[in-house]
Design a protein around this motif. Structure first.
Motif, PDB file in Angstrom:
ATOM      1  N   SER A   7       0.845  -1.191   0.000  1.00 24.56           N
ATOM      2  CA  SER A   7       0.000   0.000   0.000  1.00 24.56           C
ATOM      3  C   SER A   7       0.879   1.238   0.000  1.00 24.56           C
ATOM      4  N   ALA A   8       0.546   2.210  -0.865  1.00 30.42           N
ATOM      5  CA  ALA A   8       1.337   3.436  -0.908  1.00 30.42           C
ATOM      6  C   ALA A   8       0.491   4.583  -1.450  1.00 30.42           C
ATOM      7  N   ILE A   9       0.808   5.775  -0.985  1.00 25.18           N
ATOM      8  CA  ILE A   9       0.246   6.993  -1.563  1.00 25.18           C
ATOM      9  C   ILE A   9       1.398   7.678  -2.288  1.00 25.18           C
ATOM     10  N   ALA A  10       1.274   7.811  -3.606  1.00 30.70           N
ATOM     11  CA  ALA A  10       2.388   8.325  -4.408  1.00 30.70           C
ATOM     12  C   ALA A  10       1.911   9.440  -5.328  1.00 30.70           C
ATOM     13  N   SER A  11       2.874  10.214  -5.811  1.00 26.58           N
ATOM     14  CA  SER A  11       2.599  11.237  -6.814  1.00 26.58           C
ATOM     15  C   SER A  11       2.296  10.555  -8.155  1.00 26.58           C
ATOM     16  N   LEU A  12       1.821  11.340  -9.126  1.00 29.89           N
ATOM     17  CA  LEU A  12       1.563  10.760 -10.455  1.00 29.89           C
ATOM     18  C   LEU A  12       2.845  10.187 -11.056  1.00 29.89           C
ATOM     19  N   ASP A  13       4.003  10.788 -10.734  1.00 31.39           N
ATOM     20  CA  ASP A  13       5.274  10.241 -11.216  1.00 31.39           C
ATOM     21  C   ASP A  13       5.864   9.227 -10.223  1.00 31.39           C
ATOM     22  N   SER A  14       4.983   8.648  -9.421  1.00 28.35           N
ATOM     23  CA  SER A  14       5.302   7.436  -8.660  1.00 28.35           C
ATOM     24  C   SER A  14       6.363   7.616  -7.578  1.00 28.35           C
ATOM     25  N   ASN A  15       6.303   8.750  -6.868  1.00 27.38           N
ATOM     26  CA  ASN A  15       7.202   8.947  -5.731  1.00 27.38           C
ATOM     27  C   ASN A  15       6.379   9.068  -4.445  1.00 27.38           C
ATOM     28  N   VAL A  16       6.835   8.402  -3.390  1.00 29.99           N
ATOM     29  CA  VAL A  16       6.128   8.521  -2.106  1.00 29.99           C
ATOM     30  C   VAL A  16       6.613   9.722  -1.303  1.00 29.99           C
ATOM     31  N   ALA A  17       7.769  10.258  -1.688  1.00 28.48           N
ATOM     32  CA  ALA A  17       8.268  11.494  -1.086  1.00 28.48           C
ATOM     33  C   ALA A  17       9.094  12.208  -2.154  1.00 28.48           C
ATOM     34  N   ASP A  18       9.149  13.540  -2.097  1.00 28.82           N
ATOM     35  CA  ASP A  18       9.928  14.270  -3.103  1.00 28.82           C
ATOM     36  C   ASP A  18      11.417  14.236  -2.739  1.00 28.82           C
ATOM     37  N   GLU A  19      12.242  14.944  -3.522  1.00 27.73           N
ATOM     38  CA  GLU A  19      13.691  14.842  -3.304  1.00 27.73           C
ATOM     39  C   GLU A  19      14.126  15.403  -1.957  1.00 27.73           C
ATOM     40  N   ASP A  20      13.297  16.263  -1.351  1.00 25.41           N
ATOM     41  CA  ASP A  20      13.617  16.784  -0.015  1.00 25.41           C
ATOM     42  C   ASP A  20      13.006  15.932   1.096  1.00 25.41           C
ATOM     43  N   GLY A  21      12.358  14.831   0.698  1.00 20.39           N
ATOM     44  CA  GLY A  21      11.735  13.963   1.704  1.00 20.39           C
ATOM     45  C   GLY A  21      10.322  14.381   2.086  1.00 20.39           C
ATOM     46  N   ASN A  22       9.795  15.422   1.426  1.00 19.48           N
ATOM     47  CA  ASN A  22       8.441  15.889   1.778  1.00 19.48           C
ATOM     48  C   ASN A  22       7.372  14.995   1.172  1.00 19.48           C
ATOM     49  N   PHE A  23       6.328  14.764   1.935  1.00 23.49           N
ATOM     50  CA  PHE A  23       5.162  14.075   1.380  1.00 23.49           C
ATOM     51  C   PHE A  23       3.874  14.669   1.954  1.00 23.49           C
ATOM     52  N   ASP A  24       3.917  15.989   2.240  1.00 21.13           N
ATOM     53  CA  ASP A  24       2.720  16.638   2.785  1.00 21.13           C
ATOM     54  C   ASP A  24       1.556  16.575   1.800  1.00 21.13           C
ATOM     55  N   TRP A  25       1.866  16.518   0.498  1.00 24.32           N
ATOM     56  CA  TRP A  25       0.854  16.407  -0.542  1.00 24.32           C
ATOM     57  C   TRP A  25       0.185  15.037  -0.547  1.00 24.32           C
ATOM     58  N   ALA A  26       0.731  14.078   0.207  1.00 19.10           N
ATOM     59  CA  ALA A  26       0.175  12.715   0.249  1.00 19.10           C
ATOM     60  C   ALA A  26      -0.734  12.513   1.457  1.00 19.10           C
ATOM     61  N   VAL A  27      -0.810  13.511   2.322  1.00 14.16           N
ATOM     62  CA  VAL A  27      -1.618  13.341   3.538  1.00 14.16           C
ATOM     63  C   VAL A  27      -3.085  13.200   3.145  1.00 14.16           C
ATOM     64  N   PRO A  28      -3.732  12.100   3.550  1.00 15.43           N
ATOM     65  CA  PRO A  28      -5.122  11.883   3.133  1.00 15.43           C
ATOM     66  C   PRO A  28      -6.089  12.861   3.789  1.00 15.43           C
ATOM     67  N   ASP A  29      -7.078  13.322   3.038  1.00 14.09           N
ATOM     68  CA  ASP A  29      -8.130  14.125   3.660  1.00 14.09           C
ATOM     69  C   ASP A  29      -9.137  13.170   4.302  1.00 14.09           C
ATOM     70  N   GLU A  30     -10.232  13.730   4.821  1.00 10.98           N
ATOM     71  CA  GLU A  30     -11.173  12.904   5.589  1.00 10.98           C
ATOM     72  C   GLU A  30     -11.759  11.771   4.745  1.00 10.98           C
TER      73      GLU A  30
END
Ligand SMILES: NC(=O)c1ccc[n+]([C@@H]2O[C@H](COP(=O)([O-])OP(=O)(O)OC[C@H]3O[C@@H](n4cnc5c(N)ncnc54)[C@H](OP(=O)(O)O)[C@@H]3O)[C@@H](O)[C@H]2O)c1
Length: 186
Positions: A7-30
């Motif tokens: 199971s993973a939440i990834a960007s459209l280009d298939s990354n679970v975190a960006d190059e700086d390690g950020n994945f705030d864009w992957a945080v699920p909403d309600e």
């Protein structure tokens, strides 16, 4: 035989975190979180790489997370009730209950666990999961695609694995995320 799910939440280009390690864009909403809670509800065991484990321990150790909403409390309770196996050569001790450390990823041991487990199992993050893919241990994929391209980072899926998949389901969420449910074709 229990299934092993990646199971993973990834960007459209298939990354679970960006190059700086950020994945705030992957945080699920309600809406997405509600769906994830229901996906995780039947699972009995989480196989974690050390890094993924470290991002998840707050579900037991940081009580302010569960206090945010009934939804978050539900997830915290689910997480705490499951067994956790953390793969690590460096972690000296775990900080959560129902958790043990394995120093090596032994595919045969995981195969035996699948054969004897009464409930399905999940594997994350990507470094650890890559070893499960290579050993042919992953039965299903729960992939969430976030509506963003991050240009690089931590790849969700490894380069050196080729697996044929059957699409079992999909769902579109109001925040633009898409869920794709696959199973490995034999
Ligand atoms: N998109 C999202 O929703 C989301 C959510 C949470 C986290 N993340 C991100 O996901 C990433 C975590 O995944 P990751 O792929 O970097 O790491 P990971 O797979 O979670 O952990 C890698 C670590 O697991 C241990 N390990 C791996 N294989 C092993 C083996 N064969 N034997 C023993 N130990 C083994 C090693 O720990 P030691 O170094 O201790 O030996 C290794 O450094 C991070 O970038 C995190 O920020 C994303």
């Amino acid at each position: 035989m229990a299934k092993l799910v990646y199971s993973a939440i990834a960007s459209l280009d298939s990354n679970v975190a960006d190059e700086d390690g950020n994945f705030d864009w992957a945080v699920p909403d309600e809406e997405v979180h509600t769906f994830i809670n229901d996906l995780d509800r039947p699972l009995g065991t989480y196989l974690y790489g050390r890094r993924m484990y470290e991002t998840m321990v707050g579900w037991e150790n940081d009580h302010s997370l569960a206090e945010q909403s009934p939804l978050m409390r539900d997830f915290a309770e689910l997480w705490q009730a499951a067994d956790k196996i953390v793969y690590s050569g460096t972690l000296e001790a775990v900080s959560t209950a129902r958790t043990r450390i394995e120093r090596e990823f032994d595919p045969e041991a995981v195969r035996k666990m699948k054969a004897s487990a009464g409930r399905d199992m999940i594997v994350g993050g990507p470094d650890l999961a890559a070893q499960a893919f290579r050993a042919g241990l992953v039965d299903e994929y729960h992939l969430f695609v976030a509506p963003i391209v991050v240009g690089g980072g931590k790849r969700s899926l490894p380069d050196d694995v080729c697996v044929k998949l059957e699409l079992l389901g999909e769902r579109r969420f109001g925040n633009g995320m898409v869920y794709l449910h696959y199973r490995t074709r034999t």
